[in-house]
Motif scaffolding. Sequence first.
Motif, PDB file in Angstrom:
ATOM      1  N   GLY A   1      37.810  45.750  38.108  1.00 55.59           N
ATOM      2  CA  GLY A   1      37.237  45.299  36.739  1.00 55.59           C
ATOM      3  C   GLY A   1      37.465  46.114  35.658  1.00 55.59           C
ATOM      4  O   GLY A   1      37.854  45.581  34.394  1.00 55.59           O
ATOM      5  N   THR A   2      37.638  47.478  35.641  1.00 56.97           N
ATOM      6  CA  THR A   2      37.746  48.596  34.817  1.00 56.97           C
ATOM      7  C   THR A   2      39.426  48.285  34.222  1.00 56.97           C
ATOM      8  O   THR A   2      39.840  48.138  32.832  1.00 56.97           O
ATOM      9  CB  THR A   2      38.000  49.941  35.281  1.00 56.97           C
ATOM     10  OG1 THR A   2      36.616  50.043  36.049  1.00 56.97           O
ATOM     11  CG2 THR A   2      38.192  50.992  34.258  1.00 56.97           C
TER      12      THR A   2
ATOM     13  N   ASP B   1      32.080  41.042  29.671  1.00 52.72           N
ATOM     14  CA  ASP B   1      32.281  41.765  30.788  1.00 52.72           C
ATOM     15  C   ASP B   1      31.375  41.047  31.981  1.00 52.72           C
ATOM     16  O   ASP B   1      30.061  41.301  31.721  1.00 52.72           O
ATOM     17  CB  ASP B   1      31.840  43.106  30.642  1.00 52.72           C
ATOM     18  CG  ASP B   1      31.912  43.981  31.877  1.00 52.72           C
ATOM     19  OD1 ASP B   1      31.703  43.300  32.961  1.00 52.72           O
ATOM     20  OD2 ASP B   1      31.883  45.301  31.847  1.00 52.72           O
TER      21      ASP B   1
ATOM     22  N   GLU C   1      29.461  41.516  36.733  1.00 54.15           N
ATOM     23  CA  GLU C   1      28.284  41.329  37.579  1.00 54.15           C
ATOM     24  C   GLU C   1      27.759  40.096  37.568  1.00 54.15           C
ATOM     25  O   GLU C   1      26.806  39.733  38.312  1.00 54.15           O
ATOM     26  CB  GLU C   1      27.220  42.168  37.013  1.00 54.15           C
ATOM     27  CG  GLU C   1      27.538  43.630  36.956  1.00 54.15           C
ATOM     28  CD  GLU C   1      26.637  44.730  36.317  1.00 54.15           C
ATOM     29  OE1 GLU C   1      25.460  44.107  36.094  1.00 54.15           O
ATOM     30  OE2 GLU C   1      26.779  45.787  36.242  1.00 54.15           O
TER      31      GLU C   1
ATOM     32  N   SER D   1      34.690  41.699  38.316  1.00 52.96           N
ATOM     33  CA  SER D   1      34.856  42.912  39.342  1.00 52.96           C
ATOM     34  C   SER D   1      34.608  42.133  40.868  1.00 52.96           C
ATOM     35  O   SER D   1      33.717  41.497  40.962  1.00 52.96           O
ATOM     36  CB  SER D   1      34.079  44.076  38.810  1.00 52.96           C
ATOM     37  OG  SER D   1      33.911  44.975  40.094  1.00 52.96           O
TER      38      SER D   1
HETATM   39  C1  LIG Z   1      29.139  46.080  33.971  1.00 49.92           C
HETATM   40  C2  LIG Z   1      30.339  46.688  34.741  1.00 49.92           C
HETATM   41  N1  LIG Z   1      31.554  46.710  34.255  1.00 49.92           N
HETATM   42  C3  LIG Z   1      32.721  47.057  34.638  1.00 49.92           C
HETATM   43  C4  LIG Z   1      32.692  47.291  35.903  1.00 49.92           C
HETATM   44  C5  LIG Z   1      34.152  47.989  36.492  1.00 49.92           C
HETATM   45  O1  LIG Z   1      34.497  47.185  37.700  1.00 49.92           O
HETATM   46  P1  LIG Z   1      35.319  48.020  38.851  1.00 49.92           P
HETATM   47  O2  LIG Z   1      34.613  48.743  39.540  1.00 49.92           O
HETATM   48  O3  LIG Z   1      35.768  46.868  39.537  1.00 49.92           O
HETATM   49  O4  LIG Z   1      36.382  48.600  37.990  1.00 49.92           O
HETATM   50  C6  LIG Z   1      31.405  47.243  36.582  1.00 49.92           C
HETATM   51  C7  LIG Z   1      31.275  47.534  38.180  1.00 49.92           C
HETATM   52  O5  LIG Z   1      31.796  48.278  38.986  1.00 49.92           O
HETATM   53  C8  LIG Z   1      30.336  47.046  36.131  1.00 49.92           C
HETATM   54  O6  LIG Z   1      29.117  46.843  36.741  1.00 49.92           O
END
Ligand SMILES: Cc1ncc(COP(=O)(O)O)c(C=O)c1O
Length: 387
Positions: free
Chosen positions: A66-67, A178, A181, A207
Amino acid sequence: MSNNDEIKSHAKVDLCAPNLKGNELRYVSDAIKSGWVSGAGEYVSRFEKAISDYVGAQDAVACQSGTAGLHLSLIALGLQANDEIIVPTVTFVAAVNPVRYVGAYPIFMDCDDSLCMNAEKLEDFFNEKCVFDGEILKNKLTNRRIKLIIVVHVFGNMGNMCKILRLAEFYKLKVIEDATEALGTYYKSGLLKGKYAGTMGDIGVFSFNANKIITTGGGGAVVSHEKKILDKVRFFSTQAKNDSFYFIHNEIGFNYRMSNVQAAIGLAQIEQIEEFVKIKNKNYNSYKKHGINLLPFDEKIRSNKWFYAHLAQKKEELMKHLMKNNIEVRPLWMLVHLQKCYKCFQSYKIEKANYFLKRIVNLPCGSGLSESSIVKIAEIIKNFYDF
Ligand SMILES: Cc1ncc(COP(=O)(O)O)c(C=O)c1O
């Protein structure tokens, strides 16, 4: 061993364990047998189609996390050093870090009762602290241009998209949702009826980290209604290849593409998402039936009920008590505007977030959670309060 480590080591009921009981193994072994284990492969495109069909987007681009999806989104929308971006303080820090990856500046907003960005305060901020010439919104404090809002749909709830989209349209701002979740959350009524989290802004990001409603081990996806945006996201996720035979790169790209093996897990998981949401709903109602207060979800939405937030009295003591009883729990993230790396940035009238920070205890919520575990957890909490 620190006190914290000692408490953690006793945990037995997981906070949010993945549920891998569908076609995961079959599809992964098929992907391996095919020899396509990295970025190219039919599971990647099948997974992308399944995600975009499910949420009703034009297409999806699967990526490593997700990042990574959020980082690619900022690049695809043209965000650069010195731009300013409105972000929430109530979020996992991964929603804000990509702002700094591109050299932009975050401005932190408070939350509302849903834990998502407070749209009323956002409007007040624009009125009080910004100047708008009909084209460009500038922050009076820094004289920098504000270009974008990142809305986080916290714990499977939904930000006030009607108002946020109206403000964004008026001030000519882009919106990234975003929805990491909130895969599966959608509006049941109102002007945005039928719209899924992630599909209302310019870009939505999911994510598939192990604790999310569906997982690929680690992974993410970017959705949009605009093909041009998604083409850019795909381009930058695969090292910005202008010519893939001669390896010509006119811009700096990233190695952010999802692998075929991850996508094989993801395809098996998305097949089960409605079942997971049903179980999440049932378990949420079960906690409440057994006398545990949980933060409500907005009535206008069908939420995926990803996390169950209990408003606790004596939060720290309750968490210690539950962990000692082998129940894994988690407080609200430390607010991002209070984190060491972010203290120096602007924030606007953060109040409600502090209230929730002092009280929230997230209870076990995995779709594999049994009724007997819920009964046990509810008893432990009630005994703690009665004591
Ligand atoms: C609100 C939020 N943004 C971004 C992310 C980032 O996702 P990832 O862990 O897949 O990089 C997460 C979760 O991990 C999240 O809860």
